[in-house]
Design an enzyme around this catalytic site. Structure first.
Site, mmCIF file in Angstrom:
data_model
loop_
_atom_site.group_PDB
_atom_site.id
_atom_site.type_symbol
_atom_site.label_atom_id
_atom_site.label_comp_id
_atom_site.label_asym_id
_atom_site.label_seq_id
_atom_site.Cartn_x
_atom_site.Cartn_y
_atom_site.Cartn_z
ATOM 1 C CG HIS A 206 -21.729 49.621 25.153
ATOM 2 N ND1 HIS A 206 -22.709 48.883 25.762
ATOM 3 C CD2 HIS A 206 -22.365 50.644 24.530
ATOM 4 C CE1 HIS A 206 -23.881 49.429 25.516
ATOM 5 N NE2 HIS A 206 -23.711 50.502 24.771
HETATM 6 C C1 UD1 Z 1 -23.668 53.672 20.520
HETATM 7 C C2 UD1 Z 1 -24.874 54.341 21.159
HETATM 8 C C3 UD1 Z 1 -25.375 53.533 22.352
HETATM 9 C C4 UD1 Z 1 -25.588 52.073 21.964
HETATM 10 C C5 UD1 Z 1 -24.306 51.544 21.365
HETATM 11 C C6 UD1 Z 1 -24.422 50.090 20.953
HETATM 12 C C7 UD1 Z 1 -24.803 56.777 20.907
HETATM 13 C C8 UD1 Z 1 -24.669 58.053 21.639
HETATM 14 N N1 UD1 Z 1 -24.569 55.676 21.636
HETATM 15 O O1 UD1 Z 1 -22.590 53.753 21.451
HETATM 16 O O2 UD1 Z 1 -26.604 54.068 22.799
HETATM 17 O O3 UD1 Z 1 -25.912 51.334 23.134
HETATM 18 O O4 UD1 Z 1 -23.970 52.331 20.215
HETATM 19 O O5 UD1 Z 1 -23.167 49.556 20.654
HETATM 20 O O6 UD1 Z 1 -25.151 56.760 19.750
HETATM 21 N N2 UD1 Z 1 -16.074 51.941 17.007
HETATM 22 C C9 UD1 Z 1 -15.322 51.100 16.224
HETATM 23 N N3 UD1 Z 1 -15.961 50.337 15.294
HETATM 24 C C10 UD1 Z 1 -17.298 50.390 15.121
HETATM 25 C C11 UD1 Z 1 -18.050 51.263 15.915
HETATM 26 C C12 UD1 Z 1 -17.432 52.022 16.861
HETATM 27 O O7 UD1 Z 1 -14.119 51.002 16.355
HETATM 28 O O8 UD1 Z 1 -17.818 49.660 14.257
HETATM 29 C C13 UD1 Z 1 -15.403 52.742 18.046
HETATM 30 C C14 UD1 Z 1 -15.106 54.143 17.593
HETATM 31 O O9 UD1 Z 1 -13.756 54.421 17.770
HETATM 32 C C15 UD1 Z 1 -15.958 55.040 18.487
HETATM 33 C C16 UD1 Z 1 -16.338 54.151 19.639
HETATM 34 O O10 UD1 Z 1 -16.242 52.818 19.176
HETATM 35 O O11 UD1 Z 1 -15.277 56.166 18.931
HETATM 36 C C17 UD1 Z 1 -17.750 54.419 20.113
HETATM 37 O O12 UD1 Z 1 -18.675 54.325 19.019
HETATM 38 P P1 UD1 Z 1 -19.976 55.264 18.954
HETATM 39 O O13 UD1 Z 1 -20.750 54.897 17.770
HETATM 40 O O14 UD1 Z 1 -19.598 56.669 19.136
HETATM 41 O O15 UD1 Z 1 -20.817 54.914 20.245
HETATM 42 P P2 UD1 Z 1 -21.085 53.540 20.981
HETATM 43 O O16 UD1 Z 1 -20.264 53.521 22.215
HETATM 44 O O17 UD1 Z 1 -20.979 52.354 20.089
#
Ligand code: UD1
Length: 362
Positions: A206
């Protein structure tokens, strides 16, 4: 004493659950915790299901910030948190780990003059290109109380000149693992997924450094698909990875894809796997607790103790065509694992109790 706990992403729910559970002990009746959910993770299988399964008290506030570029996401969290903390007037703000939610809460608490405590302090990858590294460095710098999971994390802070209010308490993830494994029916979970003990590989991907780099992602998926020709490979998909795969059109071959798993199912499947291939920080340790060989799909790890005993090995995704490092490292870890149970380096399973005793006595 009123504590405002700020969480937003999946691993933080797990960590916060250990403190919330320990707070039910009458010894801590003087502490009143209010959970603030930034809404960084919002899908039910990334958030709501964790609150239900881990019996975490419902958040007092849900800021519903959702996704966005780092600056916009962190800024929106800060604006909402400022108002929220003004209303709540906590005696202390408690944050976990290294996400954008952690950073937003740290900045707002520090500017409001509120005491700040950081759980999982002192971890470093020494790579500033990683968003989490910036979040950690800033959060530690702003925190009044630093709760470290390992000796290495204490040493990192000392190297940066920070020695005051640094406490080695062990890892709340070890508390969480022990609690989950005490009530999970592993056999039932394996049957549900049609998997045999030690007969499959678990994988997760991820991190932005892997999902947002087409070459690295292709290398990881190709390696897992090659392993899947010999042994089932189960890959629960984080939404970021799902989106990257949809966009890339990469073939996942025989890899078994599924939605993100709840914590109990994940721990049951991990504990019986032949090996784990992951870029997650939390899962590297959970494999170590479960005595399952781990292959870390990164250039480095913050959890350096897991490498010492050979139970974790790095397989940096190079992004180069024809590079078989990942596949060979996974097969090597399955065929030749260290044998001996690794030393317990993450505390005694009651990091949450130690943190609460220290906070109570501030
Ligand atoms: C975040 C943390 C990372 C942690 C991870 C656990 C930061 C910089 N990174 O990364 O350290 O290991 O969480 O999972 O904060 N999305 C969905 N549904 C959700 C959540 C996210 O569709 O419920 C999608 C969104 O389109 C988003 C992407 O996932 O753009 C990434 O989500 P984001 O919260 O930005 O960071 P993570 O990759 O989850």
């Amino acid at each position: 004493m009123r504590i405002a706990t700020v969480v937003g992403a999946r691993p933080q729910f797990l960590k916060a659950a250990t403190i919330a559970r320990r707070l039910r002990d009458p010894a801590f009746s003087g502490i009143d915790e209010v959970i603030i959910h930034t809404g960084q993770h919002y899908d039910d299988n990334m958030s709501g299901s964790f609150f239900r399964e881990l019996d975490i008290p419902s958040p007092g506030f849900n800021l519903r910030i959702g996704s966005g570029r780092a600056g916009a996401q962190t800024g929106a969290m800060m604006a909402a948190l400022e108002t929220c903390l003004d209303d709540l007037k906590p005696d202390l703000v408690l944050v976990y780990g290294d996400t954008n939610s952690t950073l937003a809460a740290a900045l707002v608490a520090a500017k409001a003059g509120l005491p700040l405590a950081h759980v999982e302090a002192g971890l470093r990858s020494f790579r500033r290109a990683m968003p989490e590294e910036i979040n950690r460095v800033v959060t530690d710098r702003l925190s009044d109380h630093l709760f470290c999971p390992t000796k290495a994390s204490v040493n990192n802070l000392a190297t940066e000149g920070r020695r005051e209010n640094v406490h080695l308490v062990g890892d709340v993830m070890f508390d969480a693992y022990r609690h989950t494994m005490s009530h999970i029916d592993t056999v039932q979970v394996l049957n549900k997924f049609g998997l045999a003990p030690r007969g499959y590989v678990m994988a997760t991907v991820h991190r932005a450094e892997n999902t947002d780099d087409p070459g690295r992602l292709a290398g990881i998926i190709r390696s897992l698909a090659e392993i899947a020709e010999e042994l089932p490979v189960l890959l629960p998909l984080h939404p970021r990875t799902q989106a990257a795969l949809d966009h890339s059109g990469l073939s996942t071959g025989a890899i078994r894809l599924c939605d993100p798993l709840g914590h109990g199912n994940m721990m049951a499947l991990l504990s019986q796997a032949a090996a784990l291939a992951t870029d997650s920080g939390g899962l590297q340790k959970e494999a170590y607790f479960a005595v399952v060989p781990c292959i870390t799909l990164r250039d480095e790890t913050e959890w350096i103790e897991t490498l010492d005993s050979g139970w974790n090995r790095l397989a940096p995704p190079s992004g180069k065509k024809g590079d078989n490092t990942i596949r060979d490292t996974i097969l090597g870890a399955i065929r030749q694992h260290p044998g001996e149970t690794p030393p317990e380096v993450y505390g005694d399973g009651d990091a949450a109790g130690k943190i609460l005793r220290l906070l109570r006595d501030i």
